[in-house]
Scaffold this motif. Structure first.
Motif, PDB file in Angstrom:
ATOM      1  N   THR A 151     -24.554  -0.718  17.371  1.00 48.51           N
ATOM      2  CA  THR A 151     -23.130  -0.386  17.346  1.00 48.51           C
ATOM      3  C   THR A 151     -22.454  -0.630  18.690  1.00 48.51           C
ATOM      4  O   THR A 151     -21.240  -0.859  18.738  1.00 48.51           O
ATOM      5  N   TYR A 152     -23.211  -0.576  19.788  1.00 44.55           N
ATOM      6  CA  TYR A 152     -22.627  -0.888  21.097  1.00 44.55           C
ATOM      7  C   TYR A 152     -22.027  -2.291  21.096  1.00 44.55           C
ATOM      8  O   TYR A 152     -21.051  -2.564  21.809  1.00 44.55           O
ATOM      9  N   ILE A 344     -34.651  -5.620  23.526  1.00 42.03           N
ATOM     10  CA  ILE A 344     -33.515  -6.039  24.359  1.00 42.03           C
ATOM     11  C   ILE A 344     -32.222  -6.137  23.542  1.00 42.03           C
ATOM     12  O   ILE A 344     -31.242  -6.686  24.021  1.00 42.03           O
ATOM     13  N   ALA A 345     -32.212  -5.543  22.348  1.00 47.77           N
ATOM     14  CA  ALA A 345     -31.012  -5.621  21.507  1.00 47.77           C
ATOM     15  C   ALA A 345     -30.461  -4.276  21.045  1.00 47.77           C
ATOM     16  O   ALA A 345     -29.247  -4.158  20.884  1.00 47.77           O
ATOM     17  N   PRO A 346     -31.281  -3.240  20.781  1.00 50.26           N
ATOM     18  CA  PRO A 346     -30.731  -2.055  20.115  1.00 50.26           C
ATOM     19  C   PRO A 346     -29.954  -1.120  21.029  1.00 50.26           C
ATOM     20  O   PRO A 346     -29.934  -1.279  22.253  1.00 50.26           O
ATOM     21  N   ASN A 347     -29.295  -0.136  20.378  1.00 48.33           N
ATOM     22  CA  ASN A 347     -28.694   0.977  21.095  1.00 48.33           C
ATOM     23  C   ASN A 347     -29.748   1.696  21.939  1.00 48.33           C
ATOM     24  O   ASN A 347     -30.952   1.556  21.692  1.00 48.33           O
ATOM     25  N   PRO A 348     -29.324   2.516  22.894  1.00 51.95           N
ATOM     26  CA  PRO A 348     -30.282   3.349  23.624  1.00 51.95           C
ATOM     27  C   PRO A 348     -30.948   4.353  22.678  1.00 51.95           C
ATOM     28  O   PRO A 348     -30.465   4.600  21.562  1.00 51.95           O
ATOM     29  N   GLU A 373     -31.545   0.909  29.168  1.00 53.83           N
ATOM     30  CA  GLU A 373     -31.009   0.320  27.931  1.00 53.83           C
ATOM     31  C   GLU A 373     -29.494   0.181  27.965  1.00 53.83           C
ATOM     32  O   GLU A 373     -28.943  -0.786  27.432  1.00 53.83           O
ATOM     33  N   ARG A 374     -28.805   1.111  28.590  1.00 53.83           N
ATOM     34  CA  ARG A 374     -27.351   0.993  28.690  1.00 53.83           C
ATOM     35  C   ARG A 374     -26.966  -0.232  29.526  1.00 53.83           C
ATOM     36  O   ARG A 374     -25.980  -0.916  29.236  1.00 53.83           O
ATOM     37  N   ARG A 375     -27.752  -0.509  30.544  1.00 57.02           N
ATOM     38  CA  ARG A 375     -27.516  -1.694  31.368  1.00 57.02           C
ATOM     39  C   ARG A 375     -27.715  -2.962  30.542  1.00 57.02           C
ATOM     40  O   ARG A 375     -26.905  -3.893  30.593  1.00 57.02           O
TER      41      ARG A 375
END
Length: 431
Positions: A151-152, A344-348, A373-375
């Motif tokens: 969703t990010y 390297i793709a999902p939400n945190p 993960e946010r980075r």
């Protein structure tokens, strides 16, 4: 006295309501930019609406019930979520709660655990019609996964003027995980079917809320892991005969996947010319013989690959990078996160994944050992915006893609000072 008390009570209620909205607006939501987020990471100028869609693909092979080389049929139901530029009434805060689960269906060691997380979209908001149609993006999750896994990125892209449709791939989600053969067979087929169905809903005379705002002639596919596997096949990379033989061995002789192979006389006719770009996060399959050089020749649309250099699911040198190097007829990029693995793709990770006592893999389904993960999310937003901006919106974003290969050696355009580290970006033109 009673009148004064009523005024005080009303003021307190209003203050509480204001505070709740302020907290909601200022609290962290997946995809919000960190201080070192690259230039194109922040959301665009459009408010975002979100709705749930239901589709039924009739008369499909039910590979889970096929026996002895005889395939049975069923009506395959698919749920999807669509994000779109929307009209948000003045004074309304565009927030939504997404309902998802951790765990894996039919696995006693990983029970389903519901969780909720917020997004910056407004459920059932009226679509923005005053600017015409927007390019269409189809998003395909990993095995297992869900339509809410990224969703990010889905919200972010809708805010930049895209219609974004993320699929729950039946028999491949957290809630209904089934044997892998369904995922092998159905990924590309689901993507193409949902593209067609969304195009129908987007026709000017459809009377659907998407009517008139979907530019399906200008479509991008975004896939992660098994979603990348399906995205590449949907865009022209025919599967190998080796994969067809492996599939037949797994299913007792079924030939259902043969129509998606390069050797099939039918396959070329299924490649959809409306697909103008592909983003493939950690696409699975090359190490398992899903493609060969002949099959990858069929991939001619611009493709942006994203990988971790230590990917232990899809593989890097013999997996994702090998696809990048072998697909010689496509304009293509390879963004590599040094020392990252597969996620390297999902939400945190959701807060629930941090609870003690849960299986470790509930956390590591989302998290990376060497990266925040946010980075990663912010960097993905930046590069996907640049890539799709160039190839679907004809924006002048090429400067964000024409970069020195190694970010450690020279700063990258769009990154703040000292923040472009641990990344590589390769670029190749068609031969």
């Amino acid at each position: 006295m009673k009148y004064t008390s009523l005024i005080i009570f009303t003021l307190v209620l209003n203050l509480f309501a204001f505070s709740a909205d302020t907290i909601a607006q200022n609290s962290f939501v997946y995809g919000d930019p960190l201080p070192d987020a690259p230039e194109l990471s922040p959301r665009g100028s459009y408010s975002v609406g979100v709705q749930t869609l239901q589709f039924t693909n009739k008369g499909q092979v039910n590979i889970l019930k096929s026996k002895g080389g005889v395939d049975t049929l069923y009506d395959r139901s698919l749920t999807a979520e669509v994000w779109y530029p929307a009209i948000v009434p003045t004074g309304t805060v565009a927030l939504v709660d997404y309902q998802d689960v951790m765990g894996t269906a039919n696995d006693s060691k990983r029970p389903l655990i519901p969780f909720t997380f917020p997004g910056r979209s407004l459920r059932d908001a009226a679509p923005l019609r005053s600017e015409g149609s927007f390019p269409l993006l189809i998003v395909s999750h990993g095995y297992v996964g869900s339509r809410f896994l990224m969703t990010y990125l889905t919200e972010n892209l809708a805010s930049k003027g895209y219609i974004v449709v993320a699929i729950d791939h039946t028999e491949s989600t957290f809630r209904d995980a089934a044997p892998f053969t369904s995922t092998l067979l159905n990924r590309a087929k689901d993507i193409l079917f949902v593209l067609n169905e969304t195009a129908e809903l987007g026709k000017a005379n459809s009377k659907h809320f998407l009517a008139g705002i979907v530019d399906d002639t200008n479509t991008g596919i975004i896939g992660y892991s098994m979603g990348g596997f399906g995205a590449l096949n949907a865009a022209g990379a025919g599967y190998s005969e080796q994969l067809s033989r492996t599939f037949a061995a797994m299913t007792g002789g079924s030939k259902a996947i043969e129509g998606r192979t390069t050797a099939s006389s039918q396959y070329a006719s299924t490649v959809d010319s409306r697909i103008k770009a592909v983003v493939a996060f950690a696409p699975w399959g090359m190490e398992r013989g899903a493609w060969n050089a002949e099959g990858l020749k069929g991939l001619t649309v611009p493709t942006f690959f994203v990988a971790g250099s230590q990917d232990d699911i899809s593989g890097y040198e013999k997996g994702i990078k090998a696809i990048y190097l072998t697909a010689t007829r496509a304009p293509r990029y390879l963004l590599t996160y040094e020392n990252a693995r597969h996620n390297i793709a999902p939400n945190p990770p959701p807060a629930e994944a941090l609870q003690p006592g849960l299986p470790f893999d509930e956390y590591y389904r989302y998290a990376e050992p060497a990266w925040n993960e946010r980075r990663i999310n912010n960097i993905n937003q930046h590069f996907v915006t640049a890539f799709l901006g160039v190839y679907l919106k004809k924006k002048d974003y090429q400067k964000y893609l024409n970069l020195p290969e190694n970010s450690n050696e020279k700063g990258w355009t769009g990154f703040k000072g000292r923040s472009a580290v641990g990344l590589q970006l390769n670029h190749a033109v068609p031969e």
